[in-house]
Scaffold this motif. Structure first.
Motif, mmCIF file in Angstrom:
data_model
loop_
_atom_site.group_PDB
_atom_site.id
_atom_site.type_symbol
_atom_site.label_atom_id
_atom_site.label_comp_id
_atom_site.label_asym_id
_atom_site.label_seq_id
_atom_site.Cartn_x
_atom_site.Cartn_y
_atom_site.Cartn_z
ATOM 1 N N ARG A 97 0.834 -1.203 0.000
ATOM 2 C CA ARG A 97 0.000 0.000 0.000
ATOM 3 C C ARG A 97 0.872 1.258 0.000
ATOM 4 N N GLU A 98 1.965 1.212 0.729
ATOM 5 C CA GLU A 98 2.871 2.357 0.741
ATOM 6 C C GLU A 98 3.479 2.579 -0.639
ATOM 7 N N ARG A 101 0.830 4.125 -2.730
ATOM 8 C CA ARG A 101 0.590 5.509 -2.305
ATOM 9 C C ARG A 101 1.650 6.446 -2.885
ATOM 10 N N GLN A 110 0.488 -1.284 -8.510
ATOM 11 C CA GLN A 110 -0.858 -1.850 -8.396
ATOM 12 C C GLN A 110 -0.831 -3.378 -8.561
ATOM 13 N N LEU A 113 0.479 -4.837 -5.297
ATOM 14 C CA LEU A 113 -0.559 -4.750 -4.271
ATOM 15 C C LEU A 113 -1.635 -5.810 -4.502
#
Length: 330
Positions: A97-98, A101, A110, A113
């Motif tokens: 997620r980091e 982000r 993506q 993730l």
């Protein structure tokens, strides 16, 4: 020295791309002893360890890269993947997620993730949506659609999985794992067979197979004629040995053709007769000729004295050779 480590990193990337992560590791380790502050080299080492199925040293290498100059997002992706491989799913999701982000427009973030979420106990549903975003960001990248298909497969969304895998195969026809997963999805749905090879693969197979058919035509037609002349008025067991050598020579031509073809083209070769009628006719005639020759060779060696099978085999070869000559490889 910077040029030297850059060359090592480039060579390591080539080795990883060729499926040789262990050689890449052996190349990078001594280079990093001399250049321990090269962030990209640590990332390459982490990627090589991941490909080699060793997440522990991959995590250590990725963590080293995180604190050095270079691409922190790449190091973050590798960290997330290593943590996921180690079963540390909550930490892997946080790292991924980091990464997303920091670079929300990077499709690779993506993808990572989505992979991490798909492997975590509570993330498969979200993984599908994240993978959709990756495919939206990179519509020309087969990997993005493969991950979307994998995520959809986990949640039994057969329609999404099939569409994603088909798109991935269109972008990368050589992806055997995608083809296998597509077959799994279709078997679950009871759907149609796997899509045929692409037009490009069929064309490449046709260009490759026609010279081999020409060589087979020369062997079978000329060799059969020599055997006919040598076998009159009565064939001998020695002639059967020469006939067997002719069959072996034909098998060598076919074997060299298969070795020369790439994986995607090799699959297209097997399905080419269904799409090229002339190839189907020639292959059938040559196959019949070789089978009859093989049987006749065995018969001669055990004492037979007939010439009729040789005549039939030569006529089959002649028909196939005529199609080869008249077809001209078009």
């Amino acid at each position: 020295m910077s040029e030297s480590i850059a060359a090592v990193v480039l060579r390591a990337a080539e080795l990883i791309a060729r499926g040789l992560p262990r050689k890449a590791i052996e190349l990078l380790q001594p280079a990093l002893v001399v250049n321990p502050l090269h962030g990209e080299a640590w990332c390459r080492l982490a990627a090589a360890y991941l490909d080699a199925g060793e997440p522990d040293p991959a995590l250590n290498a990725a963590k080293r890269a995180l604190v050095l100059d270079g691409d922190p997002v790449w190091a973050q992706r590798l960290t997330a993947l290593a943590l996921s491989e180690l079963g540390r799913h909550p930490e892997a999701v946080v790292a991924a997620r980091e990464c997303a982000r920091r670079k929300p427009g990077d499709w690779r973030c993506q993808v990572v993730l989505a992979e991490v979420l798909a492997n975590s106990p509570e993330g498969p549903r979200e993984a599908v949506e994240v993978a959709r975003e990756a495919a939206h960001l990179a519509p020309a990248e087969a990997r993005a659609f493969q991950v979307l298909g994998d995520a959809a497969l986990r949640v039994r969304d057969w329609g999404t999985a099939e569409r994603a895998y088909r798109t991935a195969l269109r972008l990368d026809p050589d992806a055997d794992d995608v083809r296998a997963n597509l077959a799994t999805v279709r078997s679950k749905r009871g759907g149609a067979p796997i899509p045929p090879p692409s037009g490009e693969a069929l064309h490449a197979a046709h260009v490759l197979v026609w010279p081999a058919l020409s060589r087979l035509a020369a062997l079978l037609v000329a060799g059969g004629l020599v055997l006919l002349l040598a076998g009159m008025p009565k064939p001998t067991p020695l002639l059967g040995a020469f006939s067997g050598l002719l069959v072996v020579a034909c098998l060598v031509v076919v074997g060299l053709l298969l070795l020369k073809a790439r994986r995607g083209v090799r699959r297209a070769l097997l399905r080419l007769p269904a799409h090229r009628p002339k190839v189907a006719i020639v292959a059938t005639m040559f196959w019949l000729s070789a089978v009859i020759l093989a049987g006749w060779s065995v018969a001669l060696l055990v004492g037979a004295t007939t010439m009729q099978p040789l005549v039939v085999a030569w006529l089959c070869a002649l028909i196939g050779g005529a199609v080869v000559v008249l077809g001209g490889g078009r």
